[in-house]
Structures are given as C-alpha cells and as structure tokens.
Design an enzyme around this catalytic site. Structure first.
Site: not given
Ligand SMILES: NC(=O)C1=CN([C@@H]2O[C@H](COP(=O)(O)OP(=O)(O)OC[C@H]3O[C@@H](n4cnc5c(N)ncnc54)[C@H](OP(=O)(O)O)[C@@H]3O)[C@@H](O)[C@H]2O)C=CC1
Ligand SMILES: CCCCCCCCCCCCCCCC(=O)[C@@H](N)CO
Length: 354
Positions: A180, A194, A198
């Site tokens: 998530s 988003y 999530k």
């Molecule tokens: N980085 C962040 O700040 C945060 C990330 N997340 C979540 O963590 C997870 C990973 O994120 P992150 O590592 O940053 O992402 P990346 O973009 O670096 O990696 C995403 C991966 O998912 C694959 N992917 C995306 N779409 C599809 C699809 N339709 N079918 C199959 N594969 C797919 C991509 O490969 P390809 O494109 O080749 O398909 C790639 O391997 C995600 O769910 C993201 O929402 C959550 C919070 C924060």
């Molecule tokens: C006691 C309460 C404490 C509260 C702390 C609150 C902090 C909230 C910040 C939320 C950050 C969300 C980042 C999401 C990142 C993300 O999903 C994307 N970067 C995906 O690519």
C-alpha cells in the site's frame, strides 16, 4: 498536569521503542525461505527489485513479473549476481515473466501457472507492481483513475486470487504481501485517486487475512513513505508542490530499507510493515480494527493511540498551512498576471488610439 502526562508518556516511549527494536530483531521467524519459491510482481525495479534481492539472499527461488522485458532481464542479472556467494547454480535461481497486470486475466493466470511449473508452488507472493500519479482532483482524467485502480488494486487482487487458490489446496501455509503506502492510510493533497486505490488495498488485505488465518497463510501490508526509486522519480516530474511538501514529513528512504523491513515483517507474520518514526506513529494510529498479529504492536496501539491522535492534529495543522500558503501564492501570482495583462491592455489601447 497536562505537561506531566505528556512528559511521562514521552519518557516511556524511548525505552519502549528500544525494547521494540530488539524484539523485532531477535523474535523467531515464522516462515523460512530456503529453497522456496517467491513471486514478486513489480520485481524489475525499485522496492520490488530490492525485495527480490533480499529473498534470493535468503535462499529462495525467485520469479519476477513486470511488463518491460529489458528491465526484467537486467533485474534478473542483478539478483543473480547478488547471489553468487550462495551455494548452488545462481543462473536457475531467477526467472522472469512479462505480463501486464492491468491487462487480460488469462495472461496473468498463464504466467503464474508457468512460473509454478518450473520453480514449484509459490510459497510467498509479494505484490509490488504499482505506480502513483499526483494531480489536483478536477484535473485527473478518468483514464488515469481507472489505471491507478487497475494496477494497484485489481492487479494485486487477480494475482493473489490465483496464487492463494493453490496455497490453500496444498495446505502448507504461505505468505502474501501487499504494497500500500502511507498515502493509503491518510488521504493527502494531490492523491485523491492514488490514496483511494492504496486505501482499498488495505481493506482487501484485512479481509483476506481473516480468510487465510486458519490455513497458516499470513498477510502483510507494507506502508512505504517516499522511497528513492525510478517510480518515485517519475511521480516527481508532475507532482504538485503541496503533495511534495506534505509527503516530505514522513522522510525519504531507500528501497533496500523498505524491502528489508518488508521481508522481516512478512517472515514474522506481522500484518503491518513500515519504516521510520512517522511510519510507526501513523500505522499505530490507523490500526483501527486491523488484525492483531503480535502483542507488542497491540500494546503500542492500546497505549499510544490517544497521544498519536493529538500529535496528528499538529501534523494536519502544518499540512493545512502548506496548502493555504501555496494557495495564497497562486492568488498573488494570478492577480499579478492580471495586473500585468491589464497594463498591456491599456498600453495596446493607447497605441491604437495614437
Ligand atoms: N517509491 C515510493 O515513494 C513509494 C512506492 N509505493 C508503492 O510501492 C510499489 C513499488 O513502487 P516503486 O518501487 O517506487 O515503483 P517502480 O516504478 O520503481 O517499480 C514498479 C514496478 O512495477 C512494475 N509494473 C508497473 N505497472 C505494471 C503493470 N501494469 N503490470 C506489471 N508490472 C507493472 C514495473 O515494471 P514495468 O513498468 O516494466 O511493468 C516495475 O517493475 C508501488 O506499488 C508503489 O505504489 C508506495 C509508497 C511510496
Ligand atoms: C501521529 C501521526 C503521525 C503522522 C505522520 C504523518 C506523515 C504523513 C505523511 C504521509 C506521506 C505519504 C507518502 C506517500 C508516498 C507515496 O506513496 C508515493 N511516493 C508513491 O510513489
């Protein structure tokens, strides 16, 4: 009086956190991965790739699923080279499948069947494929809302359905992980679509946890904050400044930090996995009626929820200040442009009159 209560709570918090860290480190693992098959969706990049490397180092056979074949191939080589010191042939340790998880269900089912035919039944599934796009509510096209839900929610739903069916039939237990986001626990500016996608993943995981418990299959939800990945870089290209400033409150982590905690928590059978102190506060505060998987987390939730709700009010206050400040900046910039426009207007009018 209030000061005494607050300072005793804060003083209790520090030793508690130390005990918690030690407990988490030394607590015996519930699952072991030596020789087991782990399927990682989104395993070609970012958090998924880090997870793949970690589980391979624990002796697992790994399947990576994503769309882009070159990136998959590169990730396979990267994971294999990380495992060269391990016993056995590292070249047969990792296999890749190119599938669009927002695409046709038959393709997803076929890939999972083929993956299981060559590496054995999946013991651990890590749903990491996903993406985010931040945009102001009224500007989000329908197609983007659909894509966010299709990949982040439906993609995880479909893969998990197919894998869990086999896990239940075999009756040998297993692990399911969903990714998530902290933005799935708190709705943030720019994340209307988003956060909705999530947040839905969290409820899917809670319900599934209740169904799978008697089968010895544990469910874990990972709540990453901003994490340095190619996906995060992509998101930053169009992210509103408000979303960036608010998200920064929870810090910026590396994909290895998030993945290490994810794997540790999943192998211990913990429902919640997060990193950082804000992550700890947020997941404690938002535990709601989620599953109780360890007594230490239950203790934190019982005793810290009230305090964390109060602290959340300060965070929310600073977030609304960010939004208000940016709003005012836009108004000032807007009226300046209007003033400039009208100046130009008068000037052109004057020229015409001359
Ligand atoms: N980085 C962040 O700040 C945060 C990330 N997340 C979540 O963590 C997870 C990973 O994120 P992150 O590592 O940053 O992402 P990346 O973009 O670096 O990696 C995403 C991966 O998912 C694959 N992917 C995306 N779409 C599809 C699809 N339709 N079918 C199959 N594969 C797919 C991509 O490969 P390809 O494109 O080749 O398909 C790639 O391997 C995600 O769910 C993201 O929402 C959550 C919070 C924060
Ligand atoms: C006691 C309460 C404490 C509260 C702390 C609150 C902090 C909230 C910040 C939320 C950050 C969300 C980042 C999401 C990142 C993300 O999903 C994307 N970067 C995906 O690519």
């Amino acid at each position: 009086m209030f000061g005494v209560i607050l300072s005793s709570l804060v003083c209790g918090l520090v030793p508690y956190l130390v005990i918690r860290a030690l407990w988490c480190h030394f607590y015996p693992k519930r699952h072991h991965l030596q020789g087991k098959h782990v399927l990682v969706t989104g395993g070609s990049s970012g958090i998924g790739l880090s997870v793949a490397r970690q589980v391979a180092l624990l002796g697992a056979k790994v399947t990576l699923v994503a769309r882009n074949v070159e990136r998959l191939q590169k990730a396979k080589e990267e994971v294999e080279s990380a495992c060269t010191k391990l016993e056995g042939d590292s070249s047969s340790r990792v296999q890749i499948f190119s599938v669009d998880l927002a695409g046709r269900r038959e393709n997803i089912d076929t890939a999972i069947k083929e993956a299981e035919a060559s590496q054995g039944p999946v013991y651990m599934l890590v749903n990491c494929a996903g993406f985010s796009r931040a945009q102001v509510f009224e500007d989000i096209p329908q197609s983007l809302v659909k894509e966010l839900i299709d990949v982040n929610l439906m993609g995880s739903f479909t893969v998990t359905q197919e894998v869990v069916r086999g896990m239940k039939q075999r009756g040998e237990g297993g692990v399911v992980v969903f990714t998530s986001s902290q933005g799935g626990l708190v709705g943030l500016y720019g994340f209307t679509a988003y956060s909705a996608a999530k947040g839905a993943v969290v409820k899917l995981a809670e319900a599934l946890h209740m169904e799978l418990k008697p089968h010895g299959i544990t469910v874990t939800v990972c709540y990453p904050p901003d994490t340095q990945t190619p996906g995060f870089e992509e998101e930053n290209k169009t992210k509103p400044v408000e979303t960036r400033l608010i998200s920064e409150a929870a810090g910026l982590f590396t994909s290895d930090q998030v993945a290490k905690k994810l794997v540790d928590d999943a192998l211990q059978g913990n429902f919640i996995s997060t990193v950082g102190f804000e992550g700890f506060m947020l997941t404690t505060l938002c535990a709601g009626m989620g599953p109780v998987t360890d007594s230490l987390s239950l203790l934190s939730q019982m005793f810290l929820t009230g305090l964390f709700r109060l602290i959340s009010a300060f965070y929310l206050w600073s977030f609304s200040n960010i939004v208000r400040r940016e709003h005012e900046k836009k108004i000032t910039a807007g009226s300046r442009t209007k003033a400039e426009c009208s100046q130009v207007f008068f000037w052109t009018q004057a020229c015409r009159q001359e």
